[in-house]
Structures are given as C-alpha cells and as structure tokens.
Design a protein around this motif. Sequence first.
Motif, short mmCIF file in Angstrom:
data_model
loop_
_atom_site.label_atom_id
_atom_site.label_comp_id
_atom_site.label_asym_id
_atom_site.label_seq_id
_atom_site.Cartn_x
_atom_site.Cartn_y
_atom_site.Cartn_z
N ASN A 1 0.86 -1.19 0.00
CA ASN A 1 0.00 0.00 0.00
C ASN A 1 0.90 1.24 0.00
O ASN A 1 1.71 1.42 0.91
CB ASN A 1 -0.90 -0.03 1.24
N LEU A 2 0.74 2.09 -1.00
CA LEU A 2 1.58 3.28 -1.10
C LEU A 2 1.31 4.29 0.01
O LEU A 2 2.17 5.12 0.30
CB LEU A 2 1.40 3.94 -2.47
N ASP A 3 0.14 4.23 0.62
CA ASP A 3 -0.14 5.14 1.73
C ASP A 3 0.71 4.80 2.95
O ASP A 3 1.14 5.69 3.67
CB ASP A 3 -1.63 5.08 2.11
N THR A 4 0.94 3.52 3.16
CA THR A 4 1.76 3.10 4.33
C THR A 4 3.23 2.89 3.95
O THR A 4 4.08 2.82 4.82
CB THR A 4 1.20 1.81 4.96
N HIS A 5 3.50 2.79 2.65
CA HIS A 5 4.89 2.59 2.18
C HIS A 5 5.15 3.59 1.05
O HIS A 5 5.28 3.21 -0.12
CB HIS A 5 5.08 1.16 1.68
N PRO A 6 5.29 4.86 1.36
CA PRO A 6 5.39 5.89 0.32
C PRO A 6 6.68 5.84 -0.50
O PRO A 6 6.75 6.47 -1.56
CB PRO A 6 5.29 7.20 1.12
N ARG A 7 7.68 5.10 -0.05
CA ARG A 7 8.94 5.04 -0.81
C ARG A 7 8.98 3.90 -1.83
O ARG A 7 9.98 3.72 -2.51
CB ARG A 7 10.12 4.92 0.15
N ILE A 8 7.89 3.16 -1.93
CA ILE A 8 7.84 2.04 -2.88
C ILE A 8 8.17 2.49 -4.31
O ILE A 8 8.95 1.81 -5.00
CB ILE A 8 6.49 1.30 -2.80
N PRO A 9 7.63 3.60 -4.81
CA PRO A 9 7.99 4.00 -6.18
C PRO A 9 9.50 4.22 -6.37
O PRO A 9 10.06 3.84 -7.40
CB PRO A 9 7.20 5.29 -6.40
N LEU A 10 10.15 4.80 -5.38
CA LEU A 10 11.59 5.00 -5.45
C LEU A 10 12.32 3.66 -5.45
O LEU A 10 13.25 3.43 -6.24
CB LEU A 10 12.07 5.86 -4.28
N ILE A 11 11.89 2.76 -4.59
CA ILE A 11 12.48 1.43 -4.51
C ILE A 11 12.27 0.68 -5.84
O ILE A 11 13.20 0.04 -6.36
CB ILE A 11 11.90 0.64 -3.33
N MET A 12 11.09 0.78 -6.39
CA MET A 12 10.79 0.11 -7.66
C MET A 12 11.64 0.68 -8.80
O MET A 12 12.13 -0.07 -9.66
CB MET A 12 9.31 0.22 -7.99
N ALA A 13 11.83 1.99 -8.82
CA ALA A 13 12.66 2.61 -9.86
C ALA A 13 14.11 2.13 -9.73
O ALA A 13 14.76 1.82 -10.74
CB ALA A 13 12.59 4.13 -9.76
N HIS A 14 14.61 2.07 -8.51
CA HIS A 14 15.96 1.56 -8.28
C HIS A 14 16.07 0.11 -8.72
O HIS A 14 17.02 -0.29 -9.40
CB HIS A 14 16.34 1.70 -6.80
N ASN A 15 15.10 -0.71 -8.33
CA ASN A 15 15.14 -2.13 -8.70
C ASN A 15 15.07 -2.31 -10.21
O ASN A 15 15.72 -3.21 -10.76
CB ASN A 15 14.00 -2.89 -8.01
N GLN A 16 14.32 -1.47 -10.89
CA GLN A 16 14.25 -1.55 -12.35
C GLN A 16 15.61 -1.21 -12.97
O GLN A 16 16.05 -1.86 -13.92
CB GLN A 16 13.16 -0.61 -12.89
N PHE A 17 16.26 -0.20 -12.44
CA PHE A 17 17.61 0.17 -12.90
C PHE A 17 18.57 -1.01 -12.72
O PHE A 17 19.33 -1.36 -13.63
CB PHE A 17 18.10 1.40 -12.12
#
Length: 140
Positions: free
Chosen positions: A100-116
């Motif tokens: 849940n992005l409301d409780t884990h707001p850094r997920i998009p940053l983590i996902m972008a890093h993991n994609q890289f």
Amino acid sequence: MNIQKNSELEDLGMDYSRMVFWKDTGEVAQEVLDVLLYTELNGDRASQQQFYLACINGDEQTKAVYHAQYQGDVYATLKDHVDTFLEDLEDLMFKASMKNLDTHPRIPLIMAHNQFVKETFMRVKANIDPIAANSYPVLY
C-alpha cells in the motif's frame, strides 16, 4: 555467491568498489573474473597460487592461459549468480508492487531503483549467456 574475503582476494580486487558491472554495456569488471577464477582454483592450491602471482606481477600471458582454461567454470558461476539475482529481484519487485503506497510511500523510489538494477543485470546476462553456452559442448 558466498565468497569469503581474504587478503589474497583483496589483492585481486575483491572490494565492493571494484566488483562491478558497467550499467550501459553490461561489461564485467576484470576483478570479478579474477576473483571467480581464483575461487574456482580452490581445490588446486599450486595453480591458485600461480594464478595469484600472475595477477599480482602483471603477467597477463599466464592470466590469459588460466582464464582460457577455466572460462566455462567461471562463466557458469557468474551466470548462476546473475540468474539467481534476477529471480530474487523479480520476487522482491512483485512483493513491493503489492504494498500500500499510503503506508509505504517510498515504494515507487524502490521500484525505480530495482528496475535500474534489473536492466543492468539483463545487460550483463546478454553478454555472459552466449559465453557460458559456448564454453561447454552440448551432449546429446
């Protein structure tokens, strides 16, 4: 990959700053190949020591002979590491996408890093898979 660091491995370049892949090309640092070959020679201390001394003394000819002789083993180990890492990364990315992005707001940053990281490892895989496949004859 679980390689225990020692002073000889450090001399060969086993350091996080040198055990790298290049993000744009997927090229593998020579230190990675040297460390993997050194560990591959673990069962033959005399050869391991001869390879170590060639590395330390800049004897590129002897290094090349060892790398040619053990290329299949080294690239099989590297391929296994890359494939396992990519599988683990895929699992982590799936788990992160379920958060849940409301409780884990850094997920998009983590996902972008993991994609890289994934893209970098896919470039490495594209380089090493053909070498690993051609290192051993296919038995039918």
